[in-house]
Design an enzyme around this catalytic site. Sequence first.
Site, PDB file in Angstrom:
ATOM      1  N   ASP A   1       0.831  -1.207   0.000  1.00 13.81           N
ATOM      2  CA  ASP A   1       0.000   0.000   0.000  1.00 13.81           C
ATOM      3  C   ASP A   1       0.865   1.256   0.000  1.00 13.81           C
ATOM      4  OD1 ASP A   1      -2.350  -1.468   0.061  1.00 13.81           O
ATOM      5  OD2 ASP A   1      -2.519  -1.408   2.243  1.00 13.81           O
TER       6      ASP A   1
ATOM      7  N   ASP B   1      -6.967   2.157   7.929  1.00 15.61           N
ATOM      8  CA  ASP B   1      -5.654   2.789   8.105  1.00 15.61           C
ATOM      9  C   ASP B   1      -5.849   4.298   8.081  1.00 15.61           C
ATOM     10  OD1 ASP B   1      -6.042   3.454   5.440  1.00 15.61           O
ATOM     11  OD2 ASP B   1      -4.300   2.344   4.686  1.00 15.61           O
TER      12      ASP B   1
ATOM     13  N   ARG C   1      -4.130  -4.472   7.455  1.00 16.50           N
ATOM     14  CA  ARG C   1      -5.199  -3.538   7.833  1.00 16.50           C
ATOM     15  C   ARG C   1      -6.396  -4.305   8.402  1.00 16.50           C
ATOM     16  NH1 ARG C   1      -6.926  -0.671   2.923  1.00 16.50           N
ATOM     17  NH2 ARG C   1      -5.696  -2.158   1.725  1.00 16.50           N
TER      18      ARG C   1
END
Length: 253
Positions: A67, A109, A207
Amino acid sequence: MGNPLILDNNFSGTLDSDLASYPDGILIPIDKPYRWTSADVVRKVKFTLQRHFHLRNIKVGHAGTLDPLATGILVVCVGKATKLAETLQSHTKEYIAEIELGATTPSYDLEKDVDTIYPFGHITAESIREALAGFIGEQDQVPPLFSAKMIDGVRAYEYARAGEAKELKASRITIEEAELLNFEASSPTGRPRATIRIRCSKGTYIRSFARDLGCALSSGGHLTALRRTLTGVFEIKNAILLENFTSSDNFAR
């Protein structure tokens, strides 16, 4: 297929200017910078290699997306080594995750702001360790809606960013180890934060782990920082900083 060249911090030779010198391709463990997408890194590496090899068409890909808000090892595959990408993605990975407890965000997140606050006064280092023990082994995990998972040919995050609620199917994953490294009872937000080392299988969303840990503690949780420190045989200590790889002084070996 033979062995590709591993171009990491242990490489001390001279990189030939002819890509044909590497018939099995090249693998480059890059330490991905914060807020860079994995595709950004691939484009930057490709541009650097195009200049070095004086070639326009070079196959460059990566073995496992990180990510944008995460840092750490991203294995970039060059030439025939791109055929190894799927195999490399299947290897065990390790992360260092910072998780804030007592609150959730829609993205799990910091991409989105906190949407719900939960009680957190009961959370201690010991209760976290007890909860972590319950995550060891095979389990079903629901991916975040803000993810690259495909739903009817569309990335899940596209639905999420458009405000459309979609249901994602759970995936079977394995968590081999989950160790509490640090516990901060009151972070700058006033809520507790835990730093956890996680060793896990392909397809594990940290996450989602943060969300699930919050639930296991009868609270909420979201990821505030993430660093991938291992993927297969590649360790973070041997990964190359992207800025070092692309600088002429360091790349012209």
